[in-house]
Structure formats: C-alpha cells, structure tokens
Design a protein around this motif. Structure first.
Motif, PDB file in Angstrom:
ATOM      1  N   ILE A 116      48.833 -51.695 -69.653  1.00  0.00           N
ATOM      2  CA  ILE A 116      47.414 -51.347 -69.647  1.00  0.00           C
ATOM      3  C   ILE A 116      46.620 -52.486 -70.268  1.00  0.00           C
ATOM      4  CG2 ILE A 116      47.906 -49.848 -71.652  1.00  0.00           C
ATOM      5  CD1 ILE A 116      45.328 -48.299 -70.898  1.00  0.00           C
TER       6      ILE A 116
ATOM      7  N   GLY B 102      40.210 -47.966 -73.433  1.00  0.00           N
ATOM      8  CA  GLY B 102      41.577 -48.424 -73.178  1.00  0.00           C
ATOM      9  C   GLY B 102      42.534 -47.937 -74.246  1.00  0.00           C
TER      10      GLY B 102
ATOM     11  N   ALA C 279      45.756 -45.609 -73.767  1.00  0.00           N
ATOM     12  CA  ALA C 279      47.079 -46.064 -74.198  1.00  0.00           C
ATOM     13  C   ALA C 279      47.731 -45.015 -75.088  1.00  0.00           C
ATOM     14  CB  ALA C 279      46.967 -47.403 -74.927  1.00  0.00           C
TER      15      ALA C 279
ATOM     16  N   ARG D   6      50.739 -52.450 -73.924  1.00  0.00           N
ATOM     17  CA  ARG D   6      49.364 -52.922 -74.104  1.00  0.00           C
ATOM     18  C   ARG D   6      49.271 -54.410 -73.800  1.00  0.00           C
ATOM     19  NH1 ARG D   6      50.456 -48.819 -77.445  1.00  0.00           N
ATOM     20  NH2 ARG D   6      48.814 -47.356 -78.078  1.00  0.00           N
TER      21      ARG D   6
ATOM     22  N   VAL E 133      47.312 -50.515 -65.202  1.00  0.00           N
ATOM     23  CA  VAL E 133      45.963 -50.055 -65.502  1.00  0.00           C
ATOM     24  C   VAL E 133      45.107 -51.220 -65.996  1.00  0.00           C
ATOM     25  CG1 VAL E 133      44.596 -48.462 -66.910  1.00  0.00           C
ATOM     26  CG2 VAL E 133      46.852 -47.767 -66.084  1.00  0.00           C
TER      27      VAL E 133
END
Length: 578
Positions: A118, A140, A144, A156, A336
């Motif tokens: 992500i 975000g 996460a 991440r 993502v």
RNA sequence: GCCCUCGUAGCUCAGAGGACAGAGCGGCGGACUUCUAAUCCGUUGGUCGCAGGUUCGAUUCCUGCCGGGGGCGCCA
C-alpha cells in the motif's frame, strides 16, 4: 460468528438452495439492516424474475426452508416480498456477551489473506508536508491498519520524492550552508524555507545555477561525493518526516521507505523492454507508450512518456517500475495506491501499460484510492508548488491549541501536563478524523471550525464516549477485565446498543474490500451515539439491582473495546479522560 | 474538443437496484441536587441538477443535456 448479518445471510443462502436447487449456490441473499425489523432479505424479488414465479411465493418458499428459530423471534414476509427478521433478545444478548474479552471482537480474519503493498504519504524531500499529504497519509495509514487487522499481509510503501532535477540546487545549497549549519537544520524543522532559499539562489545567481545543473549530472552519474551529500539531505528530511509521523501517530517508519530513487536501477531496463516489445516508440524525440483507449485533445492519442528527449526518465517510468517490483518481488495480490484523484488518468495508463508488458498479471488487482483535493475557503486547490499552503504542523498546532482552550475551561482541576496531553489527543484526533470521515475521493473545503467541532460526527465526540466509559469504571473502582455479564436486554437503548455492537465485523469487511475508512467512521459514530443514549437512559453503577448492573457493565465494556479498536484502526487515540 | 469526477435539507455530508431518501450542524422547544451537559430528547426542514431509457421497482444502472472541479507530451 456473532454478526447477525453474516448468520442470516448464511441461513437464507442455504434455504434458497434447498428450495430452488444447487444452481443458485452463490446467490447473494441480500441481507441488510432494516427500518421495519432488525434485518431484511431482499433476495426474493430478483429471484422471482429468474424463476418466473411470484415474489411473495418465492419468499414463502425460502422462509419454509429456513431454520432461524435459535436466532429469530419472528420472520415475516412483507410488502412485495421482503423477508423481515426480528432477532431474539436472548440471542442478541448472548452474542454480545461472547465479545467480552475477545481481542478481535468477533471479527473473523480474512479467509484468503492477500499480500497488499500500500503506497501512501509520499512526501517530497526538502518540502513541507501540506494538507494534501496529510490526507493521503491519514487515509493510507487507516487502510493499512485495517487491512492488517483483517489478516492481510500489508507492506507499507512510502514513495518519497527523493530524486529529480531539484536535487542539484538542494545539494549545492546544503554544501554552501554546511551540513551542521542552522540552514541545514531547517530541513528538519522548516523544509520549505530551505527549499525556497535554494530556489531563490538558483534564480538569482547564474553561477549557482550552473553548479546546480552540473550537480544533477554528477548525481545521476553516481559520483560518490555527490551521493554522500544527497544521502545527507535525505537523512535530514527523514527526521522531519518521522517527527511528523510520530506527532500524528502514523505507523510509517524508515523500514517502509521506498522512494523514487529505489527504482533508478530498473528504469533503463523498463524502457528497453517496452521498446523491444513494440509497446513504446520514439515520438518527437521522447520514448512514448501510446494506448488506443487513451486519447486527448483533437482525438490524438495521449502518450505515457517513459524517457524524455533529453534521455531522462519520468515518474511514469518509475511508476511502471513500482508495479513490476510489487508484483514480482513483493508477490502482491492487490496493489493499493493512495494518491490524489488528479493522478487518475496517469495511473490508468501505467496500469494498462504494465498489463500489456506482462508485468501485471490478471490475477493482480491494482487499486487507485483516489484522494480528493483539499480546497481552501476560497474554493481553490491547495497546492505546494504554487504559492503558500498551510504548513501541516501549523495546522496541527492550531488544532491542539483550540482543543486546549476547551479543556482549560471544562477541566480546570487537572494539572497542566494532563490537560496538554488531552488537548494533543483531541486536537490531532479531530484533524485526522475530519479527513477520514468523508469519502476519500471527494474534494472538501478545509475548515478549522468544522473539523474541530466538538459535536456531531467528529473525533472528539467519539473520544468523549470513550472517556465517559472509562470514567464509569474508575468511579466504580471496577476492573474491566473482571466484567463477566451475563447480559440481559431490558431497555430499548440496551437492545439498540447490543445490536450495533454485533455489526463491527460486517463494517470492517466492507472497509477492507472497498477501501473506504469513512464507513468505519460512520459505524463508530452510530455506536457512540447509541452508547450516549444508553448512558443517558440506563444508569450503570446505580442500576436497580446487581443483575442489571452486571449486564450494563458488560455492555459498557464491549462498547469500550469496540470504540478503542475502531479508533485504533483509524489511527485516532482513545483518551483516558477528557 | 476528449476523458474522469461531483451535483441529495439553509450549511457539511451519508446512502449495498428495494418499502415513506437519512445523519450532523444551524433554527425552534425541552432536560443538569446526574456514572463527565464537550451530552441527551423532541421538532423544523428535500421537484435526490434536468430530460429520456432499462426494470415489477432508479438517488443508485445506461444515454443526452446543464452546472462545479480536475486531467489531457517531455514537472512529479
């Protein structure tokens, strides 16, 4: 599984397969919260068409094969063919009690855990983070945290802007000022000032500009001395990023850094592969990918430029490299990108190109979580590159200051340090919650008063509910872990609260699929609202008898756990007191 | 010109093809010898931008139009 929606969906599904045959396996039973009962299933209406039978007849057949005696007090067919379910109080009570002491609060882990890189936050080196960065960072981070809780393997990726032509002038400026100078220190505390000073010198002094340009060449050429200075620049900026993340309670660390420069070594290869495969070709001196589905002005195809006519690479090239890396190295199932909405076209082109090049198999789903622009009160977009934008830390400080004013008047008996701590939790929580509680893809007007409002669907309102619950346990001298129940549903407010508590899993599943944290916000707001009604109408410590008191303590405890869990998934703190 | 996105109560926003479109704020009216009133309860308030279409049923899906915002070759 305590979630009534899942339980009923499973029951209705098996009933309709029993009634109409295995062909219908997999049919969505369309179980939804109802205004006319606790839940309703709408499945009979679309099914009627498919089966060419009357909707109510279909509903009756489903109900005939339905075994929900343990869960439901009544099942009724209503209107054109809705099936209404009213749950038994005893079942609701027992399911709620099962949440006591359960760290997952009945939320099941994902049946098929995915690898999910992500990409979010992505601030620029030597630039102040502004409200736009704040939003992708906060959204975000919440995603996460939530995906992680749901059992996915979250990776991440902080795609910081650590490469490009501005670094020539930034390095030169750093060299002139000295690495231990007050000017260099600004990279940690006020990066825009450093950037602007470098820029000003670049514009005013031709000699400096010349050195900056040569410095870019040296940087790209891998000159060791230049790289050392570049690293120094990054280090200084990193400490700024980390200070902001720590202040905001964002989970990103140095381990999550995967800046633009990470991908440098693959860019030439990316271009060569595209060119060899005939996907990219030279146009006006630049290497471009043209895709039929993307046209711009006058119907001309829009290029994705992967190598400029001067030989330099673009963010398109880098973004292609991120796709390839995340698929091949990170084994992504879903990728993502929490990035501004204006990047939509660009990302679509990147994804389409990656598909064509074979770097993005059909089994991997790239998702652009579009972050809407944040507008000023003048209705214009706040941008970092043009004009002044509000410094992120200025905004946070102001929020904390305003929260502090309120605490000073409401809790004068507390010492300064405690009040300051509360003000920080509330102020920062308010700012983060404001970003999270509206759908991420719409733009919104940035408004201090609104985000700091202490009533309505705001962070402080949820935090207040938490604080009041903790106050109950403190006041009663009760150890929360000793609360056992059982729960008995008496008052309507107790029932509404319990029923709501059972819905957490359904909401989180939805957030994990749709990547929309505002749905969790809405749920938590409704939960806090149901609790305050309960709080108002149902005395806990002064309950009429011990059994009711134990029941209400159990409801209160589960509510606290749900609020704390929900807030933690949003990255908003849950104060001990307010 | 093309593409994306949004248009829902005075304001800010929810809304998974289903029943009478929901919250909050604001307005109005109530409730504090109280487990924290940073609260709660009641009430007010809507041609879901417009026009067609698909459907038993459309705020939701499709088409067109109007209006706001964004994007559309060498910044990222």
């Amino acid at each position: 599984m305590p979630d009534p929606q899942s339980v009923l969906a499973e029951r209705v599904h098996s009933a309709l397969v029993t009634a109409f045959g295995p062909d219908l396996t997999g049919t969505d039973p369309v179980v939804r919260p109802s205004q006319f009962a606790d839940y309703q299933s709408n499945v009979a209406l679309p099914l009627a068409k498919r089966l060419r039978r009357a909707p109510r007849e279909v509903a009756a057949a489903i109900v005939g094969g339905l075994d929900v005696r343990a869960e439901c007090e009544s099942v009724e067919i209503s209107g054109p063919g809705f099936i209404n379910f009213t749950l038994r109080d005893s079942w609701v009570a027992e399911q709620t009690r099962s949440l006591l002491g359960d760290p997952r609060l009945g939320v099941p882990a994902a049946a098929h855990p995915q690898n999910i890189p992500i990409d979010y936050s992505a601030p620029n080196v030597a630039k102040e983070m502004h409200v736009g960065h704040l939003r992708t960072t906060v959204v975000g981070d919440a995603l996460a945290r939530t995906l992680d809780f749901l059992g996915h393997r979250v990776i991440r990726q902080n795609h910081i802007g650590d490469w490009g032509t501005p670094f020539g002038m930034l390095i030169e400026h750093l060299l002139e000022a000295g690495e231990d100078s007050a000017e260099a220190e600004k990279l940690r505390t006020d990066p825009n000032a450093f950037y602007k000073a470098a820029r000003a010198k670049f514009d005013a002094d031709p000699d400096f500009a010349g050195r900056a340009r040569r410095r870019v060449v040296a940087l790209q050429g891998g000159d060791p001395e230049t790289l050392r200075h570049w690293h120094e620049l990054i280090e200084l900026s990193k400490s700024y990023f980390n200070r902001v993340y720590r202040t905001l309670g964002v989970t990103l660390t140095d381990d999550d850094l995967a800046g633009e420069s990470t991908y440098n070594r693959w860019l030439a290869e990316i271009c060569a592969e595209l060119e060899d495969a005939g996907i990219a070709r030279i146009s006006e001196g630049a290497l471009c990918v043209f895709l039929d589905e993307f046209t711009g002005r006058e119907g001309k195809p829009v290029p994705l430029i992967v190598r400029k006519s001067d030989g330099g690479y673009t963010y398109g090239t880098t973004d292609l490299a991120t796709v390839r890396y995340r698929v091949q190295e990170l084994k992504a199932d879903r990728i993502v990108y929490v990035i501004g909405a204006p990047q939509g076209l660009h990302l679509q082109m990147v994804f389409a190109t990656a598909r064509k090049a074979g770097w993005l198999p059909d089994t991997v789903e790239p998702v652009h979580v579009q972050i809407g622009n944040v507008l000023g009160t003048d209705g214009k977009i706040l941008r970092s590159r043009s004009g002044e934008s509000m410094r992120l830390m200025t905004l946070v400080d102001e929020a904390v200051r305003r929260a502090g004013e309120v605490v000073a008047t409401t809790r004068p008996e507390l010492d300064d340090a405690t009040r300051a701590h509360i003000a920080e939790q509330v102020g920062i929580g308010a700012v983060k919650y404001a970003d999270l509680s509206v759908s991420h893809d719409t733009e919104y007007v940035f408004d201090f008063d609104r985000m700091l409002a202490l009533t309505g669907n705001t962070g402080p309102y949820l935090q207040y509910a938490v604080a009041r619950i903790r106050s109950i346990f403190r006041r009663g001298g009760i150890d929360p872990s000793a609360v056992r129940g059982p729960i008995a549903i008496g008052e309507p407010a107790e029932r509404a609260l319990a029923l709501h508590l059972l819905g957490l899993g359904a909401v989180l599943e939805q957030v994990g699929e749709l990547l929309e944290p505002h749905r969790l916000c809405a749920y938590l707001y409704e939960l806090a609202s149901a609790f305050t009604t309960f709080y108002d109408q149902c005395p806990v410590l002064r309950a009429p008898d011990a059994a009711v008191r134990d029941s209400r303590l159990a409801l209160t405890q589960v509510t606290l756990d749900a609020l704390v869990l929900g807030l933690s998934l949003l990255g908003v703190s849950a104060p001990e007191q307010m």
